[in-house]
Scaffold this motif. Structure first.
Motif, PDB file in Angstrom:
ATOM      1  N   LEU A 120     -12.794   4.453 -12.022  1.00  0.00           N
ATOM      2  CA  LEU A 120     -14.008   3.690 -11.743  1.00  0.00           C
ATOM      3  C   LEU A 120     -15.270   4.447 -12.138  1.00  0.00           C
ATOM      4  CD1 LEU A 120     -12.986   2.177  -8.308  1.00  0.00           C
ATOM      5  CD2 LEU A 120     -12.929   1.099 -10.566  1.00  0.00           C
ATOM      6  N   SER A 121     -15.321   5.711 -11.763  1.00  0.00           N
ATOM      7  CA  SER A 121     -16.474   6.531 -12.128  1.00  0.00           C
ATOM      8  C   SER A 121     -16.132   7.979 -11.807  1.00  0.00           C
ATOM      9  CB  SER A 121     -17.721   6.106 -11.346  1.00  0.00           C
ATOM     10  OG  SER A 121     -17.514   6.379  -9.981  1.00  0.00           O
ATOM     11  N   GLU A 122     -17.051   8.868 -12.113  1.00  0.00           N
ATOM     12  CA  GLU A 122     -16.764  10.281 -11.879  1.00  0.00           C
ATOM     13  C   GLU A 122     -16.705  10.568 -10.385  1.00  0.00           C
ATOM     14  OE1 GLU A 122     -19.212  12.989 -14.089  1.00  0.00           O
ATOM     15  OE2 GLU A 122     -18.709  14.611 -12.739  1.00  0.00           O
ATOM     16  N   PHE A 123     -17.503   9.839  -9.609  1.00  0.00           N
ATOM     17  CA  PHE A 123     -17.517  10.066  -8.171  1.00  0.00           C
ATOM     18  C   PHE A 123     -17.713   8.730  -7.478  1.00  0.00           C
ATOM     19  CE2 PHE A 123     -20.029  11.114  -4.270  1.00  0.00           C
ATOM     20  CZ  PHE A 123     -18.985  11.705  -3.574  1.00  0.00           C
ATOM     21  N   THR A 124     -16.843   8.406  -6.547  1.00  0.00           N
ATOM     22  CA  THR A 124     -17.014   7.177  -5.782  1.00  0.00           C
ATOM     23  C   THR A 124     -17.112   7.574  -4.321  1.00  0.00           C
ATOM     24  OG1 THR A 124     -14.641   6.994  -6.105  1.00  0.00           O
ATOM     25  CG2 THR A 124     -16.001   5.351  -7.196  1.00  0.00           C
ATOM     26  N   ALA A 125     -18.326   7.590  -3.811  1.00  0.00           N
ATOM     27  CA  ALA A 125     -18.568   8.064  -2.454  1.00  0.00           C
ATOM     28  C   ALA A 125     -17.825   7.179  -1.456  1.00  0.00           C
ATOM     29  CB  ALA A 125     -20.060   8.036  -2.159  1.00  0.00           C
ATOM     30  N   GLY A 126     -17.240   7.824  -0.452  1.00  0.00           N
ATOM     31  CA  GLY A 126     -16.604   7.089   0.623  1.00  0.00           C
ATOM     32  C   GLY A 126     -15.234   6.530   0.280  1.00  0.00           C
ATOM     33  N   LYS A 127     -14.826   6.681  -0.965  1.00  0.00           N
ATOM     34  CA  LYS A 127     -13.506   6.169  -1.353  1.00  0.00           C
ATOM     35  C   LYS A 127     -12.544   7.328  -1.587  1.00  0.00           C
ATOM     36  CE  LYS A 127     -14.126   1.535  -2.510  1.00  0.00           C
ATOM     37  NZ  LYS A 127     -15.288   1.228  -3.335  1.00  0.00           N
ATOM     38  N   ILE A 128     -11.275   7.030  -1.432  1.00  0.00           N
ATOM     39  CA  ILE A 128     -10.276   8.061  -1.706  1.00  0.00           C
ATOM     40  C   ILE A 128     -10.072   8.167  -3.211  1.00  0.00           C
ATOM     41  CG2 ILE A 128      -7.819   8.549  -1.505  1.00  0.00           C
ATOM     42  CD1 ILE A 128      -8.181   7.277   1.355  1.00  0.00           C
ATOM     43  N   ARG A 129     -10.181   9.387  -3.713  1.00  0.00           N
ATOM     44  CA  ARG A 129     -10.081   9.556  -5.151  1.00  0.00           C
ATOM     45  C   ARG A 129      -8.630   9.582  -5.603  1.00  0.00           C
ATOM     46  NH1 ARG A 129     -13.446  10.112  -9.019  1.00  0.00           N
ATOM     47  NH2 ARG A 129     -12.983  11.242 -10.936  1.00  0.00           N
ATOM     48  N   GLN A 130      -7.853  10.397  -4.931  1.00  0.00           N
ATOM     49  CA  GLN A 130      -6.443  10.494  -5.296  1.00  0.00           C
ATOM     50  C   GLN A 130      -5.596  10.602  -4.042  1.00  0.00           C
ATOM     51  OE1 GLN A 130      -5.407  13.404  -8.244  1.00  0.00           O
ATOM     52  NE2 GLN A 130      -7.175  12.947  -9.505  1.00  0.00           N
ATOM     53  N   LYS A 131      -4.361  10.199  -4.188  1.00  0.00           N
ATOM     54  CA  LYS A 131      -3.468  10.199  -3.043  1.00  0.00           C
ATOM     55  C   LYS A 131      -2.183  10.925  -3.411  1.00  0.00           C
ATOM     56  CE  LYS A 131      -2.913   6.728   0.428  1.00  0.00           C
ATOM     57  NZ  LYS A 131      -2.992   5.304   0.704  1.00  0.00           N
ATOM     58  N   LEU A 132      -1.702  11.727  -2.478  1.00  0.00           N
ATOM     59  CA  LEU A 132      -0.406  12.364  -2.667  1.00  0.00           C
ATOM     60  C   LEU A 132       0.609  11.621  -1.811  1.00  0.00           C
ATOM     61  CD1 LEU A 132       1.208  14.858  -3.793  1.00  0.00           C
ATOM     62  CD2 LEU A 132       0.804  15.900  -1.584  1.00  0.00           C
ATOM     63  N   TRP A 133       1.546  10.975  -2.470  1.00  0.00           N
ATOM     64  CA  TRP A 133       2.636  10.305  -1.751  1.00  0.00           C
ATOM     65  C   TRP A 133       3.789  11.274  -1.652  1.00  0.00           C
ATOM     66  CZ3 TRP A 133       2.413   5.180   0.029  1.00  0.00           C
ATOM     67  CH2 TRP A 133       1.303   4.432  -0.390  1.00  0.00           C
ATOM     68  N   ARG A 134       4.257  11.477  -0.435  1.00  0.00           N
ATOM     69  CA  ARG A 134       5.425  12.343  -0.218  1.00  0.00           C
ATOM     70  C   ARG A 134       6.586  11.426   0.123  1.00  0.00           C
ATOM     71  NH1 ARG A 134       4.266  17.471   2.028  1.00  0.00           N
ATOM     72  NH2 ARG A 134       5.670  16.938   3.713  1.00  0.00           N
ATOM     73  N   VAL A 135       7.461  11.238  -0.863  1.00  0.00           N
ATOM     74  CA  VAL A 135       8.484  10.202  -0.748  1.00  0.00           C
ATOM     75  C   VAL A 135       9.836  10.802  -0.383  1.00  0.00           C
ATOM     76  CG1 VAL A 135       9.587   8.269  -1.921  1.00  0.00           C
ATOM     77  CG2 VAL A 135       7.284   8.975  -2.584  1.00  0.00           C
ATOM     78  N   ARG A 136      10.471  10.222   0.611  1.00  0.00           N
ATOM     79  CA  ARG A 136      11.861  10.554   0.894  1.00  0.00           C
ATOM     80  C   ARG A 136      12.682   9.313   0.581  1.00  0.00           C
ATOM     81  NH1 ARG A 136       8.507  13.581   3.790  1.00  0.00           N
ATOM     82  NH2 ARG A 136       9.073  15.757   4.081  1.00  0.00           N
ATOM     83  N   ALA A 137      13.428   9.393  -0.509  1.00  0.00           N
ATOM     84  CA  ALA A 137      14.128   8.216  -1.022  1.00  0.00           C
ATOM     85  C   ALA A 137      15.630   8.383  -0.835  1.00  0.00           C
ATOM     86  CB  ALA A 137      13.805   8.031  -2.499  1.00  0.00           C
ATOM     87  N   LYS A 138      16.291   7.267  -0.490  1.00  0.00           N
ATOM     88  CA  LYS A 138      17.750   7.353  -0.403  1.00  0.00           C
ATOM     89  C   LYS A 138      18.356   7.421  -1.801  1.00  0.00           C
ATOM     90  CE  LYS A 138      18.303   5.218   4.083  1.00  0.00           C
ATOM     91  NZ  LYS A 138      18.156   3.878   4.660  1.00  0.00           N
ATOM     92  N   ARG A 139      17.754   6.674  -2.715  1.00  0.00           N
ATOM     93  CA  ARG A 139      18.214   6.693  -4.105  1.00  0.00           C
ATOM     94  C   ARG A 139      16.987   6.755  -5.015  1.00  0.00           C
ATOM     95  NH1 ARG A 139      22.016   6.872  -1.421  1.00  0.00           N
ATOM     96  NH2 ARG A 139      24.037   5.813  -1.541  1.00  0.00           N
TER      97      ARG A 139
END
Lengths: 197, 1000
Positions: B262-281
């Motif tokens: 969206l832009s270099e900086f988006t105030a108040g929004k989450i920029r990136q998310k780390l998903w920690r996945v535990r998957a059966k398959r």
């Protein structure tokens, strides 16, 4: 008189009006200060112990792992020989009923724990940010509890209804961290704490 | 001017123009562009300079494999380094800079590295900058400047990053045709599915293709599949999400870029998310990377992978050149020639190293006017900053060499394809091996080592219909296996193309000496060439892992996505071994670079570490006490009055405690309740003293040892009943001691009937210390506190103002003192009551520093400060605590020869000879007279303070044979103070007989 002289962890977080914190997005946090905690130890192979506990508390002792029973009190299974009673009742009459003849070991933990109640649509997502346990709808059912982590603190987590409402029981000294954690991580879901200061 | 932009086509919005700058120059692109597609549209040829030779480089790829278009994005606090233009979605105002090229991209001074490149073979830096050693700092300054790996911002990152744990039945990595259909198939069965793709749009290779699937165009088919996924509540779709790590127990990590586009900086929004996945398959459907071909000057700007050309045309409506030559050894690359010709290129020539054989692709190419030349290769590229022409030679497959005679062909774009390498990265990270396939000429995933399957082109399956079939079958097997009912899925029809096999062509070898040929690049990011690999072999490196480290092959941020396979094959040629005997290097997370911000997530600033506060904390904070962090607890250090400095505050507090009354918050002590029929025999094994002999109501100072006989923890413990004890531990050791005790109870002595419960948080502890402590406390309690009824080292229950308390007459200061335990909810109130009661006696709150001074004056140790895991009770002068009559943990170790050595370090006291200098803690103790050679170090200072009551400094130290050295003088030396002459004394300085604490 005595109650006026108490001070609790998370005092700062308690809203003066209703001690509840809510958000526009269906998430609420409630801090329960006026409750008592008792830790019970004893052997499940000792039927006298089980009978006695159930007589004293007028409630079933949960024997299945990671479950809790609801009656006058909440009784949480912590370990094969350990339970936590959370109650609004005065402790004195309860403790007086305990017989010294029975191998039942009890410690008062009232000053040691703080309970928060997290409620609403986003409760699962918010908790999952810092809790590695699978608390999905199909995995973590009403009546289940677990000793797990939230962020970097240990908690006892229990699901009490389908709203869903989670009881979060945390050691007093970690309560502020957990409160801050919920506040900060809740931003993502629009949780808005009212803060006294 | 977007000179290379087509009038139609692509997933871009021509109505939304976006402005961006590249190296200070303004350009325009469209909504839907990547930075790379916008640069190609603007006909930007040079996007960077190479790592070592600083050669001009252009965009080669269109995805995670891009080795050249690596930029610094943004500026100030939000700038990011090492970003691939092919993966950056264009937004308005984007600022990009090349990371190399000084003073400018067009003229990079370090191009001299290229001119003198004969000097700069692999290992040049290792060999050259070794001597003289102290010159390294100068070399380093220039080398770092030339290397140019981007800059991290100096300011704190203002962005928000988020973590999310998630559990699922099936995680699908990659939403190309195979992943999409697997997702739909698994999703319909009701299984909890996550499908992640690193692109903004699902569809993978189909986004750049005009195939017809089940009667729909590929675009329509993708849209219909995505629509199905979106309606399924059990499916989570994660676009812009790179699965970058595959760890044990099917734990995977995903980096989702939420607002980067969206832009270099988006105030108040989450920029990136780390998903920690535990998957059966896990379904691995990440696709494949197209391989470059290796020939002289194969790095010139204007050379591009065939798949990238198709991507730029179909996805972004950009045509990368007008006169193209396509060099290939396989059929799939023909599609790019057809695409670019159809898109309007004036001339397209395919140079195929294979001989002509009928195939659908050949027919299709001929039909749209593409010229074809078989049995030929590109032997050189002409043009420096952009490609001008290529030299084509006939190729002799019998000896894998090309003829000397070359024919020149003008062109502005050279498209190449050396076949495909399945993206086996995650399979490999998960612990799976890869095997070489001699028919498909690539590494394909071997047997999975975790519950995962590879499908589609990342499994070496190239035909669309086969990919779709694998997707359905794999999903159905997995869901059935997990207890869901598989849903019948019809295999959508797709065109069956007849394809001729590829011809392995690892390197174009000329008949004349290859030494004199221009450079042939294998790894673009690290400037690894064919001759570097041959040099490595000549210097004796034969293992792929060694060659990798010597030549830096595969070390870039692209992790060898383009170069690895060619590099291994060329190493095979050099060693005259088949590639399957060369093996692969290890793939490690992260698959693509991940920003630190998202790794840290929300665990930053005050949330980095929990801070625990006692129930009395507000009092300390109100008094403006500085805090010391002890085992996550905030403990008040000292309580300054007015403008006191630390030394004056501590002196005042010490004198108050010794002469009248001090009060301290000792709530952070670990507290454990122990009961059960076997409590006595359990504690007998844990403590060194005779627990069984303790009377009810009696307290004792106890130590526990590790199995090695060394002091593990200490504290006062009390017998509250026949089978009921209360133990205290050090603040920092509380949790460790509890688990240590539980470990022995649960694993070694499960037959013992013992229950332990922590009381650390429930109880707060207030210490009332000083000659007036009894008098003041007596005004509040009914219990008789006289020595007759409540002597030293006793405990009893009592009450203050209706609040139940436990009283302990114990002392960590050597003074008459009481510790009051109370339910933490009442602790602050009780503290205030005590403060009020002690007012007339000048009650003085004190912190950890005064506590330390008082205990050091008495020679009481702090475990972890005066001991370090190598100090046994005899060393610490605590032999009197050791019972001769029973066994306990660590006892046998005390009889080891080493424990009985005469020259062990022992706890002693130290006085500075000048009576003024405070010896630095940690100072080493050495002989006064300098000796030649290394000076023997006899010990070190463990605790050191100025003692206000004595009026001079005191210290505790651990010194070899210390107890035989009383009176001896040594030098205390440290890096931060002058040497101080010290004399060794007994480790006690105040009230040598202990009369004060036992006072009647």
């Amino acid at each position: 008189m005595l109650n006026e002289n108490k001070n609790y962890a998370l005092d700062d977080f308690i809203n003066e009006e209703k001690s509840s914190l809510s958000s526009s997005q269906g998430l609420g946090i409630n801090i329960r200060a006026e409750i008592n905690f008792l830790n019970i130890r004893g052997s499940i192979n000792d039927s006298d112990f089980i009978k006695h506990v159930e007589a004293v508390f007028q409630q079933a002792l949960p024997l299945d792992f990671n479950t809790f029973s609801v009656g006058e009190h909440h009784i949480y299974w912590l370990a094969p020989d350990e339970w936590l009673v959370v109650t609004e009742h005065d402790l004195k009459p309860i403790l007086q009923k305990i017989s010294p003849e029975i191998d039942l070991y009890i410690t008062n933990q009232t000053g040691g724990y703080t309970q928060l109640i997290l409620q609403g649509d986003y409760a699962r997502s918010l908790l999952s940010k810092g809790c590695t346990l699978d608390i999905g709808e199909k995995k973590f059912l009403i009546g289940q509890c677990a000793q797990t982590g939230l962020g970097k603190a240990g908690i006892l987590l229990a699901l009490t209804d389908s709203k869903p409402s989670f009881n979060i029981i945390v050691r007093r000294s970690f309560a502020e961290y957990v409160g801050l954690w919920l506040k900060q991580c809740g931003n993502e879901f629009g949780v808005n704490f009212t803060h006294k200061h | 001017m977007q000179t290379n932009r087509l009038n139609q086509g692509g997933f871009i919005d021509r109505h939304k123009t976006l402005r961006f700058t590249f190296n200070g120059q303004s350009y325009f692109g469209y909504q839907g562009d990547t930075l790379a597609s916008a640069l190609v549209a603007n006909d930007i040829k040079i996007v960077g300079r190479s790592f070592k030779y600083h050669r001009p480089r252009g965009i080669i790829g269109s995805g995670a494999e891009e080795p050249n278009a690596i930029f610094q994005i943004g500026s100030g606090a939000t700038t990011e380094a090492g970003m691939r233009a092919t993966q950056i979605e264009l937004y308005d105002g984007l600022v990009a800079k090349s990371e190399k090229g000084w003073p400018s991209l067009s003229f990079d001074i370090a191009i001299i590295n290229d001119w003198f490149s004969k000097l700069f073979g692999a290992g040049f830096y290792y060999k050259t900058f070794m001597y003289p050693a102290k010159f390294w700092k100068i070399y380093e300054y220039f080398l770092r400047r030339m290397a140019g790996l981007g800059r991290a911002p100096k300011q704190p990152d203002p962005d928000h990053y988020s973590h999310q744990n998630i559990h699922c039945d099936i995680l699908i990595v990659g939403a190309g045709p195979a992943g999409l259909i697997a997702g739909v198939s698994a999703g319909k069965s009701g299984a909890k599915v996550i499908i992640a793709d690193d692109q903004a749009m699902f569809g993978g290779s189909l986004l750049a293709s005009k195939e017809i699937i089940g009667g729909q165009s590929s675009e329509e088919w993708i849209a219909s599949q995505v629509e199905i996924l979106k309606t399924l509540p059990n499916v989570t779709c994660l676009p812009r999400s790179t699965v970058f790590g595959y760890y044990d127990y099917n734990f995977l990590t995903i980096n989702e870029r939420c607002t980067n586009h969206l832009s270099e900086f988006t105030a108040g929004k989450i920029r990136q998310k780390l998903w920690r996945v535990r998957a059966k398959r896990v379904v691995l459907a990440q696709g494949a990377f197209e391989r470059p071909l290796v020939f002289p000057n194969n790095d010139r700007p204007g050379i591009m992978l065939a798949s990238a050309v198709s991507n730029y045309i179909h996805r972004y409506g950009v045509i990368p050149g007008k006169n193209a030559v396509l060099f290939t050894n396989n059929d799939s690359a023909y599609q790019a020639a057809i695409d670019i010709k159809t898109a309007g290129a004036q001339s397209v020539l395919i140079v195929d190293s294979r001989s002509e054989q009928p195939s659908d692709m050949v027919d299709a190419a001929k039909k749209c006017g593409v010229e074809l030349q078989f049995d030929a290769v590109i032997r050189n590229v002409i043009g420096n900053k952009s490609i001008k022409a290529v030299q084509i030679s006939a190729y002799d497959a019998s000896d894998n060499t090309c003829k000397d005679k070359a024919e020149k062909r003008d062109c502005d774009l050279l498209i190449y394809s050396g076949g495909w390498s399945p993206a086996v990265h995650l399979h490999s990270q998960s612990g799976g091996k890869n095997k070489w396939d001699n028919e498909r000429h690539c590494f394909v995933p071997g047997k999975p080592s975790q519950a995962s399957s590879s499908i589609g082109s990342c499994n070496g399956t190239w035909i669309l219909e086969d990919c779709l079939k694998e997707g359905i079958t794999c999903a159905q097997e997995m869901v059935t296996n997990l207890g869901f009912k598989a849903v019948d899925m019809k295999l959508p029809s797709s065109k069956k193309t007849k394809i001729n096999p590829m011809m392995p062509l690892w390197q174009v070898i000329a008949k004349d000496s290859s030494e004199n040929l221009p450079k042939q690049f294998v790894d673009y990011q690290n400037d690894t060439t064919v001759s570097d690999i041959y040099l490595a072999v000549r210097e004796g490196y034969t293992g792929i892992e060694h060659v990798k480290r010597y030549t830096a092959l595969g070390f870039g941020t692209d992790q060898g996505k383009l170069g690895n396979i060619n590099g291994m094959a060329i190493l095979g040629q050099a060693l005259k071994k088949p590639i399957e005997q060369i093996g692969t290097t290890t793939f490690r997370p992260a698959y693509t670079p991940v920003t630190f911000g998202v790794v840290a997530g929300e665990d930053i600033d005050e949330m980095f570490e929990p801070t625990r506060k006692t129930a009395i904390h507000d009092f300390h904070a109100d008094r403006k006490a500085p805090f010391e962090i002890v085992g996550q607890w905030l403990r008040p250090w000292y309580f300054p009055e007015d403008n006191e400095d630390m030394l004056s505050a501590v002196s005042r507090e010490c004198i108050a405690a010794r002469s009248s009354l001090g009060i301290m918050d000792a709530s952070t002590l670990g507290k454990i309740d122990v009961c059960g029929k076997d409590a006595v025999s359990f504690l007998e094994k844990i403590y060194t003293h005779d627990v069984a002999k303790m009377a009810i109501g009696q307290c004792a100072y106890g130590i526990m040892l590790g199995e090695d006989g060394m002091i593990k923890d200490d504290g006062v413990m009390a017998r509250l009943g026949e089978n009921h004890f209360y133990l205290t531990t050090t603040t920092g050791g509380a949790a460790n001691v509890m688990s240590w005790l539980e470990q022995w109870l649960q694993t070694e002595w499960p037959h013992l009937d013992v229950y332990m419960t922590s009381l650390t948080d429930h109880l707060s502890t207030i210490a009332l210390v000083g000659p007036n402590s009894r008098r003041v406390l007596q005004t509040l309690v009914n219990t008789d506190l006289s020595a007759e009824f409540f002597p030293f080292m006793r405990t009893c229950k009592s009450e203050i103002a209706g609040i139940a308390i436990d009283l302990y007459r114990v002392s960590f200061s050597g003074e008459l003192a009481f510790e009051v335990n109370v339910n933490s909810n009442f602790a602050l109130h009780l503290w205030n009551l005590l403060m009020k009661a002690g007012k007339d006696f000048g009650i003085t709150p004190y912190g950890t520093e005064t506590m330390h001074v008082l205990r050091a004056e008495k020679g009481f140790i702090i475990v972890g400060q005066d001991t370090d895991g190598s100090v046994n009770p005899l060393d610490a002068g605590l032999g009197w605590l050791i019972s001769k009559e029973k066994d306990f943990l660590g006892k046998r170790s005390l009889e080891r020869a080493d424990s009985l050595r005469k020259d062990r370090k022992q706890l002693v006291g130290l006085l500075s000879v000048d009576n003024k200098s405070v010896i630095p803690e940690g100072a080493q103790l050495i002989e006064k007279k300098a000796t030649s050679g290394p000076t023997p170090m006899y010990g070190h200072v463990s605790s050191s303070y100025y003692s206000p009551i004595l009026g001079h400094p005191i210290a505790l130290a651990l010194v070899q044979s210390g107890r035989n050295r009383y009176g001896e003088k040594l030098l205390a030396v440290s890096s931060d103070a002058k040497a101080i002459e010290v004399s060794i004394t007994k480790p006690i300085f105040y009230d040598l007989k202990g009369e004060q604490q036992r006072v009647e």
